[in-house]
Write a protein that holds these residues in place. Sequence first.
Motif, PDB file in Angstrom:
ATOM      1  N   THR A  51       9.288  76.541  90.073  1.00  0.00           N
ATOM      2  CA  THR A  51       9.061  76.795  91.488  1.00  0.00           C
ATOM      3  C   THR A  51       9.964  77.952  91.870  1.00  0.00           C
ATOM      4  O   THR A  51      11.121  78.010  91.444  1.00  0.00           O
ATOM      5  N   LEU A  52       9.446  78.880  92.665  1.00  0.00           N
ATOM      6  CA  LEU A  52      10.222  80.040  93.103  1.00  0.00           C
ATOM      7  C   LEU A  52      10.687  79.832  94.540  1.00  0.00           C
ATOM      8  O   LEU A  52       9.983  79.220  95.341  1.00  0.00           O
ATOM      9  N   THR A  53      11.858  80.349  94.867  1.00  0.00           N
ATOM     10  CA  THR A  53      12.336  80.258  96.244  1.00  0.00           C
ATOM     11  C   THR A  53      11.495  81.161  97.137  1.00  0.00           C
ATOM     12  O   THR A  53      10.906  82.150  96.677  1.00  0.00           O
ATOM     13  N   ALA A  54      11.434  80.818  98.396  1.00  0.00           N
ATOM     14  CA  ALA A  54      10.646  81.584  99.361  1.00  0.00           C
ATOM     15  C   ALA A  54      11.093  83.043  99.386  1.00  0.00           C
ATOM     16  O   ALA A  54      12.273  83.341  99.222  1.00  0.00           O
ATOM     17  N   GLY A  55      10.136  83.917  99.574  1.00  0.00           N
ATOM     18  CA  GLY A  55      10.442  85.340  99.686  1.00  0.00           C
ATOM     19  C   GLY A  55      10.236  86.129  98.412  1.00  0.00           C
ATOM     20  O   GLY A  55      10.175  87.358  98.437  1.00  0.00           O
ATOM     21  N   ILE A  56      10.131  85.454  97.273  1.00  0.00           N
ATOM     22  CA  ILE A  56       9.860  86.158  96.021  1.00  0.00           C
ATOM     23  C   ILE A  56       8.409  86.597  96.037  1.00  0.00           C
ATOM     24  O   ILE A  56       7.512  85.839  96.420  1.00  0.00           O
ATOM     25  N   THR A  57       8.166  87.845  95.612  1.00  0.00           N
ATOM     26  CA  THR A  57       6.813  88.400  95.577  1.00  0.00           C
ATOM     27  C   THR A  57       6.522  88.982  94.195  1.00  0.00           C
ATOM     28  O   THR A  57       7.413  89.073  93.347  1.00  0.00           O
ATOM     29  N   GLY A  87      18.011  77.786  91.082  1.00  0.00           N
ATOM     30  CA  GLY A  87      18.034  77.600  92.529  1.00  0.00           C
ATOM     31  C   GLY A  87      18.699  76.291  92.925  1.00  0.00           C
ATOM     32  O   GLY A  87      19.217  75.547  92.084  1.00  0.00           O
ATOM     33  N   ALA A  88      18.657  75.988  94.216  1.00  0.00           N
ATOM     34  CA  ALA A  88      19.326  74.807  94.750  1.00  0.00           C
ATOM     35  C   ALA A  88      18.557  73.513  94.483  1.00  0.00           C
ATOM     36  O   ALA A  88      19.146  72.438  94.422  1.00  0.00           O
ATOM     37  N   ALA A  89      17.243  73.600  94.315  1.00  0.00           N
ATOM     38  CA  ALA A  89      16.418  72.410  94.096  1.00  0.00           C
ATOM     39  C   ALA A  89      16.025  72.284  92.632  1.00  0.00           C
ATOM     40  O   ALA A  89      16.067  73.263  91.878  1.00  0.00           O
ATOM     41  N   ALA A  90      15.618  71.101  92.247  1.00  0.00           N
ATOM     42  CA  ALA A  90      15.182  70.861  90.868  1.00  0.00           C
ATOM     43  C   ALA A  90      14.030  71.783  90.490  1.00  0.00           C
ATOM     44  O   ALA A  90      13.137  72.036  91.313  1.00  0.00           O
ATOM     45  N   ASN A  91      14.060  72.286  89.275  1.00  0.00           N
ATOM     46  CA  ASN A  91      12.996  73.123  88.714  1.00  0.00           C
ATOM     47  C   ASN A  91      12.706  74.382  89.532  1.00  0.00           C
ATOM     48  O   ASN A  91      11.583  74.862  89.559  1.00  0.00           O
ATOM     49  N   THR A  92      13.718  74.898  90.205  1.00  0.00           N
ATOM     50  CA  THR A  92      13.548  76.068  91.070  1.00  0.00           C
ATOM     51  C   THR A  92      14.451  77.199  90.605  1.00  0.00           C
ATOM     52  O   THR A  92      15.589  76.969  90.209  1.00  0.00           O
ATOM     53  N   VAL A  93      13.921  78.426  90.674  1.00  0.00           N
ATOM     54  CA  VAL A  93      14.723  79.605  90.392  1.00  0.00           C
ATOM     55  C   VAL A  93      14.691  80.536  91.597  1.00  0.00           C
ATOM     56  O   VAL A  93      13.797  80.467  92.435  1.00  0.00           O
ATOM     57  N   LYS A  94      15.702  81.400  91.646  1.00  0.00           N
ATOM     58  CA  LYS A  94      15.817  82.406  92.701  1.00  0.00           C
ATOM     59  C   LYS A  94      16.222  83.715  92.053  1.00  0.00           C
ATOM     60  O   LYS A  94      16.642  83.736  90.885  1.00  0.00           O
ATOM     61  N   ASP A  97       1.286  82.822  94.084  1.00  0.00           N
ATOM     62  CA  ASP A  97       1.406  82.202  95.407  1.00  0.00           C
ATOM     63  C   ASP A  97       0.213  81.274  95.623  1.00  0.00           C
ATOM     64  O   ASP A  97      -0.894  81.715  95.898  1.00  0.00           O
ATOM     65  N   ARG A  98       0.446  79.992  95.463  1.00  0.00           N
ATOM     66  CA  ARG A  98      -0.607  78.988  95.654  1.00  0.00           C
ATOM     67  C   ARG A  98      -0.580  78.521  97.102  1.00  0.00           C
ATOM     68  O   ARG A  98      -0.152  77.407  97.411  1.00  0.00           O
ATOM     69  N   LYS A  99      -1.040  79.367  97.976  1.00  0.00           N
ATOM     70  CA  LYS A  99      -0.985  79.108  99.417  1.00  0.00           C
ATOM     71  C   LYS A  99      -1.684  77.819  99.804  1.00  0.00           C
ATOM     72  O   LYS A  99      -1.195  77.077 100.658  1.00  0.00           O
ATOM     73  N   VAL A 100      -2.832  77.549  99.198  1.00  0.00           N
ATOM     74  CA  VAL A 100      -3.591  76.344  99.523  1.00  0.00           C
ATOM     75  C   VAL A 100      -2.767  75.094  99.225  1.00  0.00           C
ATOM     76  O   VAL A 100      -2.803  74.119  99.972  1.00  0.00           O
ATOM     77  N   GLU A 101      -2.001  75.137  98.151  1.00  0.00           N
ATOM     78  CA  GLU A 101      -1.173  73.995  97.759  1.00  0.00           C
ATOM     79  C   GLU A 101       0.222  74.055  98.364  1.00  0.00           C
ATOM     80  O   GLU A 101       1.012  73.124  98.195  1.00  0.00           O
ATOM     81  N   GLY A 102       0.546  75.175  99.006  1.00  0.00           N
ATOM     82  CA  GLY A 102       1.875  75.321  99.585  1.00  0.00           C
ATOM     83  C   GLY A 102       2.959  75.525  98.548  1.00  0.00           C
ATOM     84  O   GLY A 102       4.106  75.125  98.759  1.00  0.00           O
ATOM     85  N   GLN A 103       2.607  76.141  97.418  1.00  0.00           N
ATOM     86  CA  GLN A 103       3.561  76.337  96.334  1.00  0.00           C
ATOM     87  C   GLN A 103       3.667  77.808  95.956  1.00  0.00           C
ATOM     88  O   GLN A 103       2.675  78.531  95.962  1.00  0.00           O
ATOM     89  N   LEU A 104       4.872  78.218  95.622  1.00  0.00           N
ATOM     90  CA  LEU A 104       5.132  79.535  95.061  1.00  0.00           C
ATOM     91  C   LEU A 104       5.722  79.273  93.680  1.00  0.00           C
ATOM     92  O   LEU A 104       6.807  78.695  93.573  1.00  0.00           O
ATOM     93  N   ILE A 105       4.981  79.631  92.635  1.00  0.00           N
ATOM     94  CA  ILE A 105       5.441  79.345  91.283  1.00  0.00           C
ATOM     95  C   ILE A 105       5.448  80.621  90.448  1.00  0.00           C
ATOM     96  O   ILE A 105       4.828  81.623  90.825  1.00  0.00           O
ATOM     97  N   GLY A 106       6.158  80.570  89.341  1.00  0.00           N
ATOM     98  CA  GLY A 106       6.197  81.724  88.465  1.00  0.00           C
ATOM     99  C   GLY A 106       6.610  81.332  87.066  1.00  0.00           C
ATOM    100  O   GLY A 106       7.180  80.269  86.828  1.00  0.00           O
TER     101      GLY A 106
END
Length: 131
Positions: A23-29, A40-47, A64-73
């Motif tokens: 999972t990517l932190t918000a703002g990554i493009t 990152g601060a949460a499990a399975n998250t990078v920044k 960016d999986r907008k429909v699912e509300g997820q940003l992954i990479g």
Amino acid sequence: MAITHSTVSLRGFHFEAAHLTFTLTAGITAADRGKAVSFGAAANTVKLAADGETIIGRLETVEDRKVEGQLIGTVALQFSNTLPIKAGEVVAAGDTVVGAGAGEVKKAAAADHSKNFVAQVIGSEAIVVKV
């Protein structure tokens, strides 16, 4: 330094077995592909790697999986490829790098090749080996 067919370079080696989805932190493009990431601060998250942070990998893809509300990479946890050097920082072959903010890198206070090492510098990019 130009790279030619007769020049040895470690740029662009991929270890597919070491590519994992996070999972990517918000703002990554998508523009952040190829930058250094840290945990990152949460499990399975990078920044994007912040100033002085240990680099855990290189961001390879952004979805960016907008429909699912997820940003992954996809993050390469092992690689031999380029990372951007922060403007004004001096990095040389043999150095270890850490985060310099915004996914860029700078020379670590002390070399620790068990973390990573710079094999070559090409302009504003360091070819970093992390295995």
